[in-house]
Write a protein that holds these residues in place. Sequence first.
Motif, PDB file in Angstrom:
ATOM      1  N   ARG A 126      30.497  35.730  34.598  1.00 57.26           N
ATOM      2  CA  ARG A 126      31.847  35.588  34.052  1.00 57.26           C
ATOM      3  C   ARG A 126      32.340  36.944  33.534  1.00 57.26           C
ATOM      4  O   ARG A 126      31.624  37.652  32.816  1.00 57.26           O
ATOM      5  CB  ARG A 126      31.855  34.562  32.934  1.00 57.26           C
ATOM      6  N   PRO A 127      33.582  37.321  33.874  1.00 55.02           N
ATOM      7  CA  PRO A 127      34.092  38.622  33.433  1.00 55.02           C
ATOM      8  C   PRO A 127      34.381  38.707  31.943  1.00 55.02           C
ATOM      9  O   PRO A 127      34.491  39.814  31.402  1.00 55.02           O
ATOM     10  CB  PRO A 127      35.405  38.778  34.232  1.00 55.02           C
ATOM     11  N   TRP A 128      34.510  37.544  31.284  1.00 58.40           N
ATOM     12  CA  TRP A 128      34.939  37.536  29.890  1.00 58.40           C
ATOM     13  C   TRP A 128      34.036  36.615  29.069  1.00 58.40           C
ATOM     14  O   TRP A 128      33.837  35.450  29.403  1.00 58.40           O
ATOM     15  CB  TRP A 128      36.380  37.024  29.772  1.00 58.40           C
ATOM     16  N   PRO A 141      32.174  41.426  29.691  1.00 58.14           N
ATOM     17  CA  PRO A 141      31.516  40.549  30.666  1.00 58.14           C
ATOM     18  C   PRO A 141      30.273  39.882  30.079  1.00 58.14           C
ATOM     19  O   PRO A 141      29.644  40.406  29.161  1.00 58.14           O
ATOM     20  CB  PRO A 141      31.149  41.497  31.802  1.00 58.14           C
ATOM     21  N   VAL A 142      29.946  38.733  30.612  1.00 63.14           N
ATOM     22  CA  VAL A 142      28.761  37.984  30.183  1.00 63.14           C
ATOM     23  C   VAL A 142      27.547  38.511  30.943  1.00 63.14           C
ATOM     24  O   VAL A 142      27.603  38.645  32.176  1.00 63.14           O
ATOM     25  CB  VAL A 142      28.953  36.475  30.462  1.00 63.14           C
ATOM     26  N   PRO A 143      26.435  38.813  30.264  1.00 62.02           N
ATOM     27  CA  PRO A 143      25.250  39.313  30.972  1.00 62.02           C
ATOM     28  C   PRO A 143      24.702  38.338  32.015  1.00 62.02           C
ATOM     29  O   PRO A 143      24.126  38.747  33.015  1.00 62.02           O
ATOM     30  CB  PRO A 143      24.245  39.551  29.837  1.00 62.02           C
ATOM     31  N   ASP A 180      32.578  31.615  38.379  1.00 60.49           N
ATOM     32  CA  ASP A 180      32.850  31.767  36.950  1.00 60.49           C
ATOM     33  C   ASP A 180      34.061  32.641  36.648  1.00 60.49           C
ATOM     34  O   ASP A 180      34.138  33.248  35.588  1.00 60.49           O
ATOM     35  CB  ASP A 180      31.618  32.352  36.256  1.00 60.49           C
ATOM     36  N   TYR A 181      35.051  32.680  37.564  1.00 58.72           N
ATOM     37  CA  TYR A 181      36.243  33.495  37.356  1.00 58.72           C
ATOM     38  C   TYR A 181      37.441  32.635  36.938  1.00 58.72           C
ATOM     39  O   TYR A 181      38.604  33.016  37.110  1.00 58.72           O
ATOM     40  CB  TYR A 181      36.576  34.265  38.640  1.00 58.72           C
ATOM     41  N   TRP A 300      26.333  30.249  25.756  1.00 60.92           N
ATOM     42  CA  TRP A 300      27.220  30.028  26.889  1.00 60.92           C
ATOM     43  C   TRP A 300      28.513  30.835  26.762  1.00 60.92           C
ATOM     44  O   TRP A 300      29.212  30.764  25.761  1.00 60.92           O
ATOM     45  CB  TRP A 300      27.552  28.538  26.994  1.00 60.92           C
ATOM     46  N   HIS A 301      28.775  31.662  27.775  1.00 66.27           N
ATOM     47  CA  HIS A 301      29.973  32.503  27.840  1.00 66.27           C
ATOM     48  C   HIS A 301      30.094  33.407  26.614  1.00 66.27           C
ATOM     49  O   HIS A 301      31.194  33.618  26.082  1.00 66.27           O
ATOM     50  CB  HIS A 301      31.233  31.663  28.042  1.00 66.27           C
TER      51      HIS A 301
END
Length: 333
Positions: A126-128, A141-143, A180-181, A300-301
Amino acid sequence: MHILRNSLMILSVVASLTSCGQKTAGTTGQNDTIAMTPAPDFNADSAYSFIAAQCAFGPRVPNTEAHRKCGNYIAEKFRSYGAVVTDQYADLAAFDGTILKARNIIASFLPDAETRLLICGHWDCRPWADNDPDSANWHKPVPGANDAASEIGVMLEMARLISQKPLGIGIDFICFDAEDYGTPQWSDERNEDSWCLGSQHWAAQPHKFGYRARFGILLDMVGGSGSTFAQEGFSKRYAAQVVERVWNTADQLGYGQFFPKEEGGYITDDHIPVNRIAGIPCIDIVPYFKNASSGFGPTWHTINDNMEHIDKAVLKAVGQTVIQVIYNENEEK
């Protein structure tokens, strides 16, 4: 009812669905004895190393160098275990119009076998970190150690085991991209279809014309500390028998505490297009945290979805259960 991916319906909403005439599949509650075929021993240490290797590239966000390099790594690892790898590239439009250079990676054993099983999960990050408790991290971003790398790590370990103990049925491991976008929580826009772009594309245009599988199992976040896996609602609706088979297998193997026979939420995840578009009964093995605000646990996220929160015991429970299901199916070919 429209829900965002990874949002959970509470029991009152489930009751509302039922009252509107949408029938959900029930749970028998029975512990049907399953004949266990000898299956390989799932190595959680090996799966853990595959997760760490993916995370070493950095967050695998589409259109980044980390994403490109990790995709090559995943494809080559599957090839090294004898799988036939098909890359499905596609330009997919994100919710904000960004064109994502997506890559679904399909790794097939016995690609010409008529009887097939589908094991899938997403590999993008996920980018955020829009669920992070600190708003300063919402645009980072999420690792993706658990939410992406764990499912691919489990699949790579299963591929390694299959290479050592071959099956008589076909197995397709599909690593979906651009899952996940979806629209971030801080955006004013809401679009459920912005999630699971890679699986939507594959379901509408599979890598092989007329592709069919006996059933599918989606893995999502299968290594997080404290995770247990309740029975997800759409899985029971579309593939109740597969749910019972997997949860009964886990119980017989001694992993019942990780697979409680309880109602989980209704999750918009990659199994939805597999069921609705491709027409393949597919379940979702996804964690359900009853007392967490997100339902998916504290990392999560967030920026804390890292290797520190990966639990080998959870990897073992999921991996051994699914590999056992696969080898049991091999006997029924």
